[in-house]
Design a protein around this motif. Structure first.
Motif, short mmCIF file in Angstrom:
data_model
loop_
_atom_site.label_atom_id
_atom_site.label_comp_id
_atom_site.label_asym_id
_atom_site.label_seq_id
_atom_site.Cartn_x
_atom_site.Cartn_y
_atom_site.Cartn_z
N VAL A 123 -0.93 12.23 -5.92
CA VAL A 123 -1.62 11.02 -6.36
C VAL A 123 -2.33 10.39 -5.17
O VAL A 123 -1.73 10.18 -4.13
CB VAL A 123 -0.61 10.00 -6.96
N GLY A 124 -3.62 10.10 -5.33
CA GLY A 124 -4.38 9.48 -4.24
C GLY A 124 -4.28 7.98 -4.32
O GLY A 124 -3.76 7.43 -5.30
N LEU A 161 0.85 -1.21 0.00
CA LEU A 161 0.00 0.00 0.00
C LEU A 161 0.88 1.26 0.00
O LEU A 161 1.80 1.38 0.82
CB LEU A 161 -0.89 -0.01 1.25
N GLY A 162 0.58 2.15 -0.94
CA GLY A 162 1.30 3.43 -1.00
C GLY A 162 2.77 3.30 -1.33
O GLY A 162 3.57 4.18 -1.02
N SER A 163 3.15 2.20 -1.98
CA SER A 163 4.58 2.03 -2.27
C SER A 163 5.02 2.82 -3.50
O SER A 163 6.20 2.84 -3.83
CB SER A 163 4.91 0.53 -2.47
N HIS A 201 11.54 0.80 -4.32
CA HIS A 201 11.14 2.18 -4.59
C HIS A 201 11.23 3.06 -3.33
O HIS A 201 11.44 2.56 -2.24
CB HIS A 201 9.70 2.14 -5.14
N LYS A 256 3.30 2.76 -6.74
CA LYS A 256 3.01 2.11 -8.03
C LYS A 256 2.38 3.11 -9.01
O LYS A 256 2.86 3.28 -10.12
CB LYS A 256 2.02 0.93 -7.81
N ILE A 274 1.71 14.58 -10.53
CA ILE A 274 1.89 13.37 -9.71
C ILE A 274 2.26 13.71 -8.27
O ILE A 274 2.51 12.83 -7.48
CB ILE A 274 2.95 12.43 -10.30
N SER A 275 2.29 15.02 -7.95
CA SER A 275 2.68 15.34 -6.58
C SER A 275 1.53 15.00 -5.62
O SER A 275 1.69 14.96 -4.43
CB SER A 275 3.03 16.82 -6.47
N ASP A 279 14.80 7.39 -2.06
CA ASP A 279 15.21 8.69 -1.49
C ASP A 279 14.87 8.79 0.00
O ASP A 279 15.42 9.61 0.71
CB ASP A 279 14.51 9.83 -2.25
N LEU A 280 13.95 7.94 0.47
CA LEU A 280 13.52 8.06 1.87
C LEU A 280 14.30 7.13 2.82
O LEU A 280 14.04 7.14 4.02
CB LEU A 280 12.02 7.73 1.99
N TYR A 288 -2.79 -2.55 -9.55
CA TYR A 288 -3.60 -2.94 -8.39
C TYR A 288 -3.26 -2.09 -7.17
O TYR A 288 -2.10 -1.72 -6.97
CB TYR A 288 -3.35 -4.42 -8.04
N1 LIG Z 1 9.44 10.34 -1.15
C1 LIG Z 1 8.84 9.61 -2.10
N2 LIG Z 1 7.48 9.59 -2.17
C2 LIG Z 1 6.91 8.84 -3.14
C3 LIG Z 1 7.68 8.10 -4.08
N3 LIG Z 1 6.81 7.47 -4.90
C4 LIG Z 1 5.57 7.78 -4.51
N4 LIG Z 1 5.62 8.62 -3.44
C5 LIG Z 1 4.47 9.16 -2.70
O1 LIG Z 1 3.87 8.09 -2.01
C6 LIG Z 1 2.43 8.27 -1.97
C7 LIG Z 1 1.74 7.02 -2.48
O2 LIG Z 1 2.02 6.87 -3.85
P1 LIG Z 1 1.06 6.08 -4.84
O3 LIG Z 1 1.65 6.19 -6.20
O4 LIG Z 1 -0.36 6.46 -4.66
O5 LIG Z 1 1.24 4.61 -4.27
P2 LIG Z 1 0.46 3.30 -4.73
O6 LIG Z 1 1.40 2.19 -4.52
O7 LIG Z 1 -0.09 3.46 -6.11
O8 LIG Z 1 -0.73 3.26 -3.67
P3 LIG Z 1 -2.00 2.27 -3.63
O9 LIG Z 1 -2.46 2.09 -5.03
O10 LIG Z 1 -3.00 2.96 -2.80
O11 LIG Z 1 -1.51 0.99 -3.03
C8 LIG Z 1 2.13 9.51 -2.80
O12 LIG Z 1 1.95 10.59 -1.92
C9 LIG Z 1 3.39 9.71 -3.64
O13 LIG Z 1 3.62 11.07 -3.96
C10 LIG Z 1 9.13 8.16 -3.98
O14 LIG Z 1 9.88 7.57 -4.73
N5 LIG Z 1 9.62 8.92 -2.96
#
Ligand SMILES: Nc1nc2c(ncn2[C@@H]2O[C@H](COP(=O)(O)OP(=O)(O)OP(=O)(O)O)[C@@H](O)[C@H]2O)c(=O)[nH]1
Length: 475
Positions: A37-38, A16-18, A123, A20, A34-35, A126-127, A61
């Protein structure tokens, strides 16, 4: 969540939130912000990308627990997969659950789609706090341990699996990963390279480079004349990028470093950068023969595409029949649809009707119209037996209302009617547009339809298909 069955299917899984969705959008939808993305709603987002005349269907997914339980409840989701990308959030410390899900996914993928390639993105690099290399190495080892559990034949797996360290803040890390993934998925046919090589020699070009239109991934760089200094990949890419920024023009020509540089549309979503030291080739891109060459290439790709959509539609239909919770009317199983097409000025070719019909089955759409800008109904198809399908004249009223509200013609629009019907409009060229209508029971599939239609591949291919005949018609 309807699984698609396309030959070129790419699935994206992960925690979740990784990251993708933001990575996919960064790569394929430059115009999106993309800043912000929900989370992925409705479990999965479907999209299509066009690549050198081929289409790749992407299933992105969500990483939520509910979605994972659906994904891992049916192995068939892993059928027909050509490639899988698995995202790990490398800034986390506890991976137990992600690794369990990863293990199950590759187990099923290997079982259901043994030829699929697997890419693993570590992924959000940077964090990572502390020693970055050490953290990444430790995570990779944990993943490899799981691979070992799944397959006794480790060498085979290692050949298929690729690891990438990526971050949304480093575009080149994302584009490098996607480029490798996509080039494995959609190979440029050798015959294109051969034909382009011959074409370049015959026309006195020194170099031809092909780029994917959406994100300028380099597909091929053919260097013909060994006696000259060629542009580097990056220099060619710069030019294709510039051309895309000004997109209204069909062909761009400039003189640089004593060379003539042309950038032109090629097959579907692909542009060609052609370089020659010979300024007399300037006339070539305006030359009818060359246009015919390009149009023919486009046509062949369109034919392949239509064929693949047709196969896909049949499989989806089969899947729907097997999984339908209702008693199906026998007639629904028969490929039978009514199409009224043509008027006294223009006849819509049967192949478009067939093509749109297949798309409609694929997307669970009940009715399709083709309108021109004077509100003439060029074609009207009732795809399902849904008895509330609109009649032509009812539609004209809706369209008039719609165009009245939105004079500035948009590329794509979705519209919801008070009676629960949904419609989706796609503009094709500037002359006519297509409207897809879905019934209220398609409520759940509406976001999916929207995503699919919005996918750059779908719209572009539709446009190219029409454009070919349009050019022929006008020539
Ligand atoms: N610092 C940092 N933030 C990121 C990176 N990639 C994505 N994010 C942030 O992480 C959050 C989640 O990103 P999403 O792209 O929605 O993640 P997801 O895997 O599609 O989430 P779900 O589909 O809900 O599982 C967003 O606020 C993005 O801006 C990255 O490489 N570094």
């Amino acid at each position: 969540m309807l699984p698609t069955t396309g030959q070129n299917k790419l699935i994206i899984l992960g925690s979740l939130g990784s990251g993708k969705t933001s990575s996919r959008l960064a790569m394929w939808c430059k115009e999106n912000d993309i800043s912000n993305v929900g989370p992925t709603l409705f479990g999965v987002e479907y999209s299509g990308i066009a690549f050198c005349g081929e289409t790749v269907t992407i299933e992105d997914y969500s990483g939520s627990d509910e979605t994972w339980s659906v994904v891992l409840s049916d192995k068939r989701r892993f059928q027909y997969v050509r490639s899988m990308i698995f995202y790990f959030d490398a800034s986390k410390t506890d991976y137990q659950e992600d690794l369990d899900r990863y293990q199950r996914s590759i187990q099923w993928l290997i079982e259901q789609s043994p030829e699929a390639t697997v890419s693993i993105c570590l992924h959000k690099a940077d964090l990572i706090r502390g020693d970055k290399n050490e953290a990444l190495r430790a995570l990779k080892l944990k993943i490899i341990e799981r691979n070992k559990i799944v397959s006794k034949c480790q060498i085979d797996l290692n050949l298929k699996f690729k690891y990438f360290v990526t971050s949304i803040h480093d575009y080149s890390s994302i584009s490098n990963a996607w480029r490798t993934i996509i080039l494995k998925l959609v190979m440029i046919p050798q015959r294109y390279i051969d034909r382009l090589q011959k074409f370049a020699e015959y026309s006195n070009f020194d170099q031809l480079a092909l780029f994917n239109g959406c994100n300028q991934i380099l597909i091929a760089n053919i260097k013909v004349n060994p006696a000259v200094t060629h542009f580097t990949n990056d220099q060619c890419q710069e030019r294709s990028k510039k051309w895309f920024e000004q997109k209204e023009i069909e062909c761009n020509h400039s003189e640089e470093d004593g060379k003539s540089v042309f950038v032109h549309d090629f097959i579907f979503d692909t542009v060609i950068v052609a370089v020659s030291h010979d300024s007399s080739v300037t006339a070539l891109f305006a030359n009818t023969n060359f246009r015919i060459f390009l149009i023919n290439e486009n046509k062949k790709s369109a034919a392949r595409y239509i064929e693949s959509v047709r196969k896909e539609a049949l499989k989806i239909r089969e899947w729907k029949i097997q999984n339908c919770p209702f008693e199906l009317n026998e007639d629904m199983k028969v490929k039978d649809y009514k199409a009224i097409h043509g008027n006294e000025y223009f006849k819509v070719p049967q192949k478009y009707i067939d093509f749109l019909h297949d798309i409609a089955i694929f997307l669970d759409i009940d009715q399709v119209f083709i309108f021109n800008k004077e509100f003439w109904v060029m074609a009207h198809m009732k795809v399902s037996d849904w008895n509330r399908c609109y009649k032509d004249f009812e539609w004209v009223q809706h369209v008039e209302k719609w165009l009245g509200e939105d004079d500035d013609v948009m590329h794509l629009a979705a519209f919801e009617f008070e009676d629960g019907r949904k419609s989706f409009r796609v503009n094709v060229l500037d002359d006519f547009f297509i409207i897809f209508v879905a019934a209220e029971y398609s409520e759940l599939s509406a976001p999916y339809i929207n995503e699919y239609i919005k996918g750059s591949g779908f719209h572009h291919k539709l446009e190219c298909l029409f454009k070919n005949d349009y050019y022929e018609y006008n020539d």
